[in-house]
Design a protein around this motif. Structure first.
Motif: not given
Length: 199
Positions: A9-10, A36-44, A46-52, A56-60
């Motif tokens: 989806x993303x 990016x709102x959906x990406x927060x959960x996807x990245x987190x 998979x251990x990509x905490x920086x991307x998660x 959040x920043x992308x959304x804002x």
């Protein structure tokens, strides 16, 4: 919703986003809020905490970009924000901001998370800060920042087992090159106000 489905989806939203960005269409910011709102959960997950955190920043930032593109006018011309080159006066500040951000994000990932790719993850996050800011200002050079980010992310997502995202970012590299050429054709300098530089 499974992670694989969320990945798909993303990825679809990402394709829509880059197409709208290529056309310099303001609707890119609407997609830029949802994706990016959906990406927060996807990245987190998979251990990509920086991307998660970056998602959040992308959304804002998308909310900010939408406001800038829709409401900001040039000082002399009452028209929509044009595509321009990044002013040279901003090179130093942008470079310093990038390296400080890279170091700060690396420190957080290294000491407060179990990230296995803190150097590259923090690098793409820091450069993405710069890229989003440049995009909001309609600077031509934003494409150059994204080309580098997309290349690194393609490798990261392959390593982290997010295949659709990896393919999307590989495609982003190609489209970013095309986008740079298209925006370069449309870019033009703003008229200089009396006694000062253009905005």
């Amino acid at each position: 919703m499974s992670l694989d489905w969320l990945d798909i989806v993303t990825t679809i939203l990402g394709l829509i986003y880059i197409w709208l960005e290529y056309r310099a269409h303001i609707a890119l910011w609407v997609v830029g809020i949802v994706m990016p709102a959906l990406d927060v959960y996807l990245y987190y997950s998979h251990g990509l905490y920086g991307d998660a955190g970056m998602a959040v920043y992308y959304t804002l930032a998308a909310v900010y970009g939408l406001c800038i593109w829709k409401f900001k006018k040039t000082r002399k011309l009452k028209q929509e924000l044009p595509i321009i080159h990044m002013p040279r006066s901003q090179y130093l500040g942008t470079t310093v901001f990038f390296f400080v951000s890279w170091a700060a994000i690396y420190y957080v990932l290294k000491n407060w998370t179990d990230s296995t790719v803190p150097v590259l993850d923090s690098f793409t996050n820091a450069l993405s800060f710069v890229g989003m800011w440049a995009l909001a200002r309609k600077y031509l050079e934003q494409w150059l920042f994204w080309i580098v980010v997309d290349m690194v992310c393609t490798v990261l997502y392959v390593q982290k087992g997010i295949p659709f995202k990896a393919g999307l970012y590989g495609l982003y590299v190609v489209i970013a090159v095309m986008g740079y050429r298209k925006w370069k054709e449309r870019a033009h300098p703003l008229p200089l106000p009396k006694g000062g530089e253009s905005e």
